[in-house]
Design a protein around this motif. Structure first.
Motif, PDB file in Angstrom:
ATOM      1  N   GLN A  42      18.972  -0.957  58.868  1.00  0.00           N
ATOM      2  CA  GLN A  42      20.094  -0.253  58.250  1.00  0.00           C
ATOM      3  C   GLN A  42      19.640   0.521  57.015  1.00  0.00           C
ATOM      4  N   ASP A  45      17.771   3.508  58.199  1.00  0.00           N
ATOM      5  CA  ASP A  45      18.728   4.465  58.748  1.00  0.00           C
ATOM      6  C   ASP A  45      19.388   5.266  57.628  1.00  0.00           C
ATOM      7  N   ASN A  46      19.801   4.586  56.577  1.00  0.00           N
ATOM      8  CA  ASN A  46      20.424   5.270  55.434  1.00  0.00           C
ATOM      9  C   ASN A  46      19.438   6.215  54.757  1.00  0.00           C
TER      10      ASN A  46
END
Length: 71
Positions: A42, A45-46
């Motif tokens: 995550q 991804d950010n």
């Protein structure tokens, strides 16, 4: 003293995408819990999303600043 597990990688920049993918896979393989792996993915991804957005804005700015050729 704090005990740490370190993973040292050398990345061939001639093939960066495959090398980075292999590095990410190696890191994920040593993480004990699915929650840790999810958190890493995550975060990446950010960070990747933010970098892509910045590049798209920069590219649009450069594209708009190039004068169109007169036919």
């Amino acid at each position: 003293m704090k005990a740490r597990a370190l993973l040292e990688c050398t990345i061939d920049t001639a093939n960066p995408a495959a090398e980075l993918a292999a590095t990410i896979s190696a890191v994920l393989a040593v993480l004990a819990s699915p929650e840790q792996r999810l958190s890493v993915l995550q975060t990446l991804d950010n960070d990747i999303g933010r970098a892509l957005a910045e590049l798209e804005v920069a590219n649009a700015t450069v594209t708009q600043s190039i004068p169109e050729e007169v036919a």
